[in-house]
Design a protein around this motif. Structure first.
Motif, PDB file in Angstrom:
ATOM      1  N   ARG A 141      26.752  39.922  44.947  1.00 64.43           N
ATOM      2  CA  ARG A 141      27.268  39.320  43.719  1.00 64.43           C
ATOM      3  C   ARG A 141      28.493  38.450  44.028  1.00 64.43           C
ATOM      4  O   ARG A 141      29.360  38.821  44.819  1.00 64.43           O
ATOM      5  N   GLU A 142      28.557  37.310  43.369  1.00 66.65           N
ATOM      6  CA  GLU A 142      29.664  36.383  43.598  1.00 66.65           C
ATOM      7  C   GLU A 142      31.008  37.028  43.265  1.00 66.65           C
ATOM      8  O   GLU A 142      31.999  36.832  43.978  1.00 66.65           O
ATOM      9  N   ALA A 143      31.073  37.778  42.170  1.00 65.42           N
ATOM     10  CA  ALA A 143      32.333  38.404  41.771  1.00 65.42           C
ATOM     11  C   ALA A 143      32.779  39.420  42.813  1.00 65.42           C
ATOM     12  O   ALA A 143      33.977  39.552  43.089  1.00 65.42           O
ATOM     13  N   TYR A 144      31.843  40.136  43.396  1.00 60.11           N
ATOM     14  CA  TYR A 144      32.186  41.096  44.447  1.00 60.11           C
ATOM     15  C   TYR A 144      32.772  40.369  45.652  1.00 60.11           C
ATOM     16  O   TYR A 144      33.789  40.799  46.219  1.00 60.11           O
ATOM     17  N   ARG A 145      32.152  39.268  46.037  1.00 61.62           N
ATOM     18  CA  ARG A 145      32.640  38.524  47.202  1.00 61.62           C
ATOM     19  C   ARG A 145      34.022  37.933  46.929  1.00 61.62           C
ATOM     20  O   ARG A 145      34.895  37.947  47.811  1.00 61.62           O
ATOM     21  N   ARG A 146      34.241  37.419  45.713  1.00 61.87           N
ATOM     22  CA  ARG A 146      35.560  36.874  45.374  1.00 61.87           C
ATOM     23  C   ARG A 146      36.621  37.960  45.435  1.00 61.87           C
ATOM     24  O   ARG A 146      37.695  37.779  46.012  1.00 61.87           O
ATOM     25  N   ALA A 147      36.337  39.088  44.791  1.00 64.87           N
ATOM     26  CA  ALA A 147      37.309  40.185  44.748  1.00 64.87           C
ATOM     27  C   ALA A 147      37.612  40.693  46.147  1.00 64.87           C
ATOM     28  O   ALA A 147      38.771  40.964  46.487  1.00 64.87           O
ATOM     29  N   THR A 148      36.578  40.817  46.988  1.00 67.77           N
ATOM     30  CA  THR A 148      36.777  41.305  48.347  1.00 67.77           C
ATOM     31  C   THR A 148      37.650  40.353  49.150  1.00 67.77           C
ATOM     32  O   THR A 148      38.557  40.789  49.888  1.00 67.77           O
ATOM     33  N   ALA A 149      37.409  39.060  49.004  1.00 64.76           N
ATOM     34  CA  ALA A 149      38.216  38.070  49.729  1.00 64.76           C
ATOM     35  C   ALA A 149      39.677  38.123  49.287  1.00 64.76           C
ATOM     36  O   ALA A 149      40.595  38.049  50.121  1.00 64.76           O
ATOM     37  N   LEU A 150      39.905  38.272  48.002  1.00 64.34           N
ATOM     38  CA  LEU A 150      41.279  38.350  47.494  1.00 64.34           C
ATOM     39  C   LEU A 150      41.978  39.610  47.989  1.00 64.34           C
ATOM     40  O   LEU A 150      43.147  39.567  48.407  1.00 64.34           O
ATOM     41  N   ASP A 151      41.275  40.729  47.954  1.00 66.44           N
ATOM     42  CA  ASP A 151      41.880  41.978  48.415  1.00 66.44           C
ATOM     43  C   ASP A 151      42.106  41.965  49.921  1.00 66.44           C
ATOM     44  O   ASP A 151      43.121  42.482  50.410  1.00 66.44           O
ATOM     45  N   ASP A 152      41.181  41.381  50.657  1.00 64.72           N
ATOM     46  CA  ASP A 152      41.370  41.281  52.103  1.00 64.72           C
ATOM     47  C   ASP A 152      42.595  40.436  52.435  1.00 64.72           C
ATOM     48  O   ASP A 152      43.350  40.746  53.364  1.00 64.72           O
ATOM     49  N   ALA A 153      42.795  39.367  51.661  1.00 59.48           N
ATOM     50  CA  ALA A 153      43.971  38.515  51.875  1.00 59.48           C
ATOM     51  C   ALA A 153      45.250  39.280  51.566  1.00 59.48           C
ATOM     52  O   ALA A 153      46.253  39.171  52.300  1.00 59.48           O
ATOM     53  N   ASP A 154      45.234  40.074  50.490  1.00 55.33           N
ATOM     54  CA  ASP A 154      46.402  40.897  50.160  1.00 55.33           C
ATOM     55  C   ASP A 154      46.684  41.911  51.256  1.00 55.33           C
ATOM     56  O   ASP A 154      47.842  42.164  51.632  1.00 55.33           O
ATOM     57  N   ALA A 155      45.621  42.525  51.769  1.00 52.07           N
ATOM     58  CA  ALA A 155      45.796  43.530  52.816  1.00 52.07           C
ATOM     59  C   ALA A 155      46.370  42.899  54.081  1.00 52.07           C
ATOM     60  O   ALA A 155      47.261  43.479  54.730  1.00 52.07           O
ATOM     61  N   MET A 213      35.797  44.457  38.947  1.00 51.73           N
ATOM     62  CA  MET A 213      35.457  44.465  37.526  1.00 51.73           C
ATOM     63  C   MET A 213      36.088  43.272  36.808  1.00 51.73           C
ATOM     64  O   MET A 213      35.440  42.592  35.998  1.00 51.73           O
ATOM     65  N   LEU A 214      37.329  42.976  37.102  1.00 53.13           N
ATOM     66  CA  LEU A 214      38.010  41.847  36.470  1.00 53.13           C
ATOM     67  C   LEU A 214      37.380  40.520  36.882  1.00 53.13           C
ATOM     68  O   LEU A 214      37.274  39.593  36.065  1.00 53.13           O
ATOM     69  N   GLU A 215      36.944  40.412  38.112  1.00 53.17           N
ATOM     70  CA  GLU A 215      36.268  39.188  38.544  1.00 53.17           C
ATOM     71  C   GLU A 215      34.916  39.040  37.850  1.00 53.17           C
ATOM     72  O   GLU A 215      34.484  37.925  37.539  1.00 53.17           O
ATOM     73  N   GLU A 216      34.241  40.145  37.587  1.00 53.67           N
ATOM     74  CA  GLU A 216      32.981  40.091  36.834  1.00 53.67           C
ATOM     75  C   GLU A 216      33.221  39.613  35.406  1.00 53.67           C
ATOM     76  O   GLU A 216      32.435  38.831  34.861  1.00 53.67           O
ATOM     77  N   ILE A 217      34.309  40.073  34.799  1.00 51.31           N
ATOM     78  CA  ILE A 217      34.620  39.692  33.423  1.00 51.31           C
ATOM     79  C   ILE A 217      34.969  38.218  33.319  1.00 51.31           C
ATOM     80  O   ILE A 217      34.573  37.516  32.387  1.00 51.31           O
ATOM     81  N   GLY A 218      35.752  37.734  34.270  1.00 53.16           N
ATOM     82  CA  GLY A 218      36.125  36.331  34.265  1.00 53.16           C
ATOM     83  C   GLY A 218      37.326  35.990  33.416  1.00 53.16           C
ATOM     84  O   GLY A 218      37.675  34.814  33.272  1.00 53.16           O
ATOM     85  N   ALA A 219      37.994  36.991  32.840  1.00 60.95           N
ATOM     86  CA  ALA A 219      39.190  36.741  32.033  1.00 60.95           C
ATOM     87  C   ALA A 219      40.397  36.594  32.952  1.00 60.95           C
ATOM     88  O   ALA A 219      40.448  37.206  34.022  1.00 60.95           O
ATOM     89  N   PRO A 220      41.393  35.799  32.551  1.00 57.75           N
ATOM     90  CA  PRO A 220      42.589  35.661  33.390  1.00 57.75           C
ATOM     91  C   PRO A 220      43.301  37.007  33.542  1.00 57.75           C
ATOM     92  O   PRO A 220      43.390  37.785  32.599  1.00 57.75           O
ATOM     93  N   TYR A 221      43.791  37.266  34.733  1.00 54.06           N
ATOM     94  CA  TYR A 221      44.552  38.490  34.965  1.00 54.06           C
ATOM     95  C   TYR A 221      45.643  38.232  35.987  1.00 54.06           C
ATOM     96  O   TYR A 221      45.527  37.355  36.838  1.00 54.06           O
ATOM     97  N   GLU A 222      46.689  39.013  35.875  1.00 58.31           N
ATOM     98  CA  GLU A 222      47.784  38.965  36.839  1.00 58.31           C
ATOM     99  C   GLU A 222      47.662  40.155  37.762  1.00 58.31           C
ATOM    100  O   GLU A 222      47.403  41.276  37.317  1.00 58.31           O
TER     101      GLU A 222
END
Length: 208
Positions: free
Chosen positions: A188-202, A20-29
């Protein structure tokens, strides 16, 4: 400076909030919260979410928990992203967002745990039966490209993640309508970005 702080774990529903945050595009920590002592069970985190669950978000002075609520909140807090219909056209949006939280998730969870609800007791639970819930979901995702009509919304983040995970783990029947809907969401691009980030965290967490 980040607008939102996301408290998450890559092996959790926090993946939905990150998408959801990647879809929004706002900076987040992003703050990764491990399970158990020192993490979700720690007093500091319980002060944020007494349930000891992830995800949670902080946006200014506002704290939001419960993934469906996080999706709805962020859609309203960042209207420029266009992830919520205009108030007069939110009937289907609200209907299916809360259907996924109140019916789909518990029905799938009970099914995965092999707890089947008899016809006699189906009136005692909000989702009725697993089969009835999947039939309703199938009709909804077959009606158009997105769960609430012709445009992608925050409801698709929540429903789409539920369907994608259910198909991956075998807790949702692989009906053609579910597979097609999941493929649209995963493209969706945002889904792919979020998945890659979460996979890296995992990967980082398991390497520790």
């Amino acid at each position: 400076m980040a607008d939102v702080t996301l408290y998450t774990n890559p092996m959790s529903r926090g993946r939905m909030a990150r998408w959801m945050l990647e879809e929004i595009g706002a900076p987040y920590e992003r703050v990764v919260v491990p399970y158990g002592e020192g993490g979700t069970a720690a007093a500091q985190y319980r002060a944020l979410n007494p349930m000891g669950k992830v995800p949670a978000i902080r946006h200014g002075d506002a704290v939001v928990t419960e993934t469906a609520a996080i999706c709805a909140y962020l859609a309203d807090a960042f209207p420029a992203a266009g992830l919520a219909p205009e108030p007069a056209h939110r009937a289907a949006y609200y209907r299916w967002l809360f259907f996924a939280a109140g019916c789909l998730e518990p029905a799938v969870t009970m099914h995965a745990l092999q707890v089947e609800i008899s016809a006699e007791r189906s009136r005692m639970v909000g989702f009725g039966t697993y089969a009835r819930t999947l039939d309703a979901l199938e009709a909804a995702v077959s009606a158009g490209p997105y769960i609430a009509g012709d445009r992608f919304t925050a409801a698709d983040v929540y429903v789409g993640a539920q369907v994608t995970w259910g198909l991956a783990f075998g807790s949702i029947e692989p009906r053609a309508a579910f597979t097609a809907y999941s493929e649209r969401m995963a493209a969706r691009e945002a889904y792919r970005r979020a998945t890659a980030l979460d996979d890296a965290d995992a990967k980082e967490m398991t390497a520790e």
